[in-house]
Design an enzyme around this catalytic site. Structure first.
Site, short mmCIF file in Angstrom:
data_model
loop_
_atom_site.label_atom_id
_atom_site.label_comp_id
_atom_site.label_asym_id
_atom_site.label_seq_id
_atom_site.Cartn_x
_atom_site.Cartn_y
_atom_site.Cartn_z
N HIS A 1 -40.86 5.94 -4.81
CA HIS A 1 -40.51 7.35 -5.24
C HIS A 1 -40.46 7.85 -4.19
O HIS A 1 -39.37 8.92 -3.91
CB HIS A 1 -41.74 7.98 -5.70
CG HIS A 1 -42.18 6.79 -7.12
ND1 HIS A 1 -41.26 6.84 -8.01
CD2 HIS A 1 -42.72 6.55 -7.26
CE1 HIS A 1 -41.91 6.38 -9.06
NE2 HIS A 1 -43.03 5.60 -8.43
N LEU B 1 -45.19 15.23 -0.74
CA LEU B 1 -46.89 14.26 -1.50
C LEU B 1 -45.85 13.83 -2.82
O LEU B 1 -45.37 13.90 -3.69
CB LEU B 1 -47.74 14.68 -1.27
CG LEU B 1 -48.68 14.16 -2.11
CD1 LEU B 1 -49.14 13.39 -0.89
CD2 LEU B 1 -50.15 15.50 -2.69
N GLU C 1 -40.39 19.68 9.19
CA GLU C 1 -41.80 20.35 9.40
C GLU C 1 -43.20 20.00 9.95
O GLU C 1 -43.34 19.35 9.49
CB GLU C 1 -41.98 21.60 9.35
CG GLU C 1 -43.27 22.54 9.94
CD GLU C 1 -43.82 23.82 8.61
OE1 GLU C 1 -44.86 24.73 8.82
OE2 GLU C 1 -43.36 24.19 7.77
#
Length: 408
Positions: free
Chosen positions: A240, A230, A264
């Protein structure tokens, strides 16, 4: 009956969209507390407030979760203009505070003055772990901004508590997010921070992070699997994510025991990001040279990508297709056809499986059952779907190539 409808309408006025009601901030300065331009909202609230993402019992509901930019010290307040119990004695509002307490760790404050005091201590906060990578991004307003990526594990003092605050953001921005077992030492953590100056002091702001689980591969290897990633909303769209994923890949490439790196249940956006990073890493490998690409996907590509960059065969194949598209003159009919057939050959895999299933069905299904399955596996429909899939894939590949060109 009319009375019931009137009652329902009045009660409906006390329903609030929780995606709008939840107000998040990452604060560096005391004046940011009252600055609405620093507020951002969740993409998802269903894990806390149910599938409808609605809170009942309040008008003008505002759920404030404000964080100091570095240490993520937390201010939690619930505000509203009116409550349903002021109008109706027999109706209970949702327990907003109870729901939020389920996901935020203890240690938060509900007092704005106490929160400002915590904000003034931000200069004491320093990143956890080992510095892996430093990079700069140009901002039109602020000029060159410096960012750093750190690798952390649970042995770092204070990190456990910090991570408990950080992971609450997952619930708001990843649809199927869940908290991880912090007592499992197979986890690696990678954190991104902005390094900035305030009143002559160097401070750090949390930008984003990634969690990676190290699986065992027989007989003596590991397979790091990206679990969650995240970049916080105020920093999204600045590159980023690519910097973080590349730094993580380069870190694991230095470890002889690593077999390859996977993810995953990756989202579409993650797959596109990974494609970009892996192409960037592979484009300088000899086996992916322009003169080799037109010869097709080779065992040398698989071996070199795996041994040098810990990239598995499936991901190496996508890298090959992207680099071959870049090296192909699509205005040349012969080159374009060869490329199209090469990509469709891979995409046709699931359809070929369907054909094999149909052959088996012919042997064991009654005629009326077979008719319905043949309808699903219609050849013309398969060709149309295949062409559609090809166009989507090539569109994604072109965007990756354009992004690479823009950074060259």
């Amino acid at each position: 009956m009319a009375g019931v409808n009137t009652m329902e309408k009045k009660l409906a006025e006390y329903k609030c969209d929780t995606n709008e009601a939840v107000c998040l901030k990452l604060l560096r300065f005391p004046e940011d507390v009252d600055d609405d331009s620093t507020t951002f909202h969740p993409e998802y609230t269903h894990q806390i407030f149910g599938d409808d993402e609605v809170a009942f019992g309040y008008k003008g509901l505002q759920i404030q979760l404000f964080y100091t930019a570095g240490n993520l010290s937390t201010l939690f307040k619930v505000k509203y203009s009116s409550k349903v119990t002021e109008m109706f004695d027999c109706v209970e509002p949702d327990d907003i505070e109870g729901k939020i307490r389920e996901i935020i760790p203890a240690g938060f404050t509900c007092n704005a003055d106490d929160f400002i005091s915590l904000l003034e201590k931000e200069a004491n906060f320093k990143p956890f772990g080992t510095l892996l990578h430093t990079y700069s991004i140009h901002n039109e307003e602020a000029g060159e901004l410096t960012y750093q990526i750190y690798k952390v594990d649970m042995t770092c003092p204070g990190f456990h508590e910090y991570h408990e605050r950080l992971q609450t953001f997952l619930m708001w921005f990843i649809e199927t997010a869940s908290f991880i077992d912090m007592d499992d030492d197979h986890w690696d953590f990678f954190l991104v921070f902005e390094k900035y100056n305030k009143d002559g002091e160097t401070l750090y702001a949390t930008v984003g992070y990634m969690t990676v689980y190290n699986y065992y591969v027989y007989p003596d290897k590991t397979r790091p699997r990206v679990s969650q990633m995240l970049i916080l909303p105020p920093f999204q769209g600045e590159g980023h994510g690519a910097q973080l994923l590349e730094a993580v890949h380069r870190f694991y490439c230095t470890l002889p025991k690593v077999q390859d790196i996977t993810a995953e249940d990756p989202s579409e956006n993650y797959v596109k990001l990974r494609d970009f990073v892996l192409v960037k890493l592979c484009q300088s490998l000899p086996s992916f040279a322009a003169d080799k690409l037109c010869l097709g996907f080779s065992a040398d590509m698989v071996t070199e990508a795996q041994e040098k960059l810990k990239i598995n065969k499936k991901h190496a194949r996508r890298v090959y297709e992207i680099l071959r598209l870049r090296a192909t003159d699509m205005s040349d009919e012969v080159q374009a056809r060869e490329y199209r057939l090469e990509v469709k050959k891979r995409l046709f895999g699931p359809y070929k499986k369907n054909q094999r299933e149909l052959t088996k069905m012919r042997k064991c299904l009654r005629p009326e059952e077979l008719v319905s399955h043949i309808g699903q596996l219609d050849t013309q429909m398969q060709h149309e779907e295949l062409e559609k899939s090809y166009q989507v894939v090539v569109g994604d590949y072109r965007r990756i190539i354009e992004r690479l060109a823009s950074q060259a």
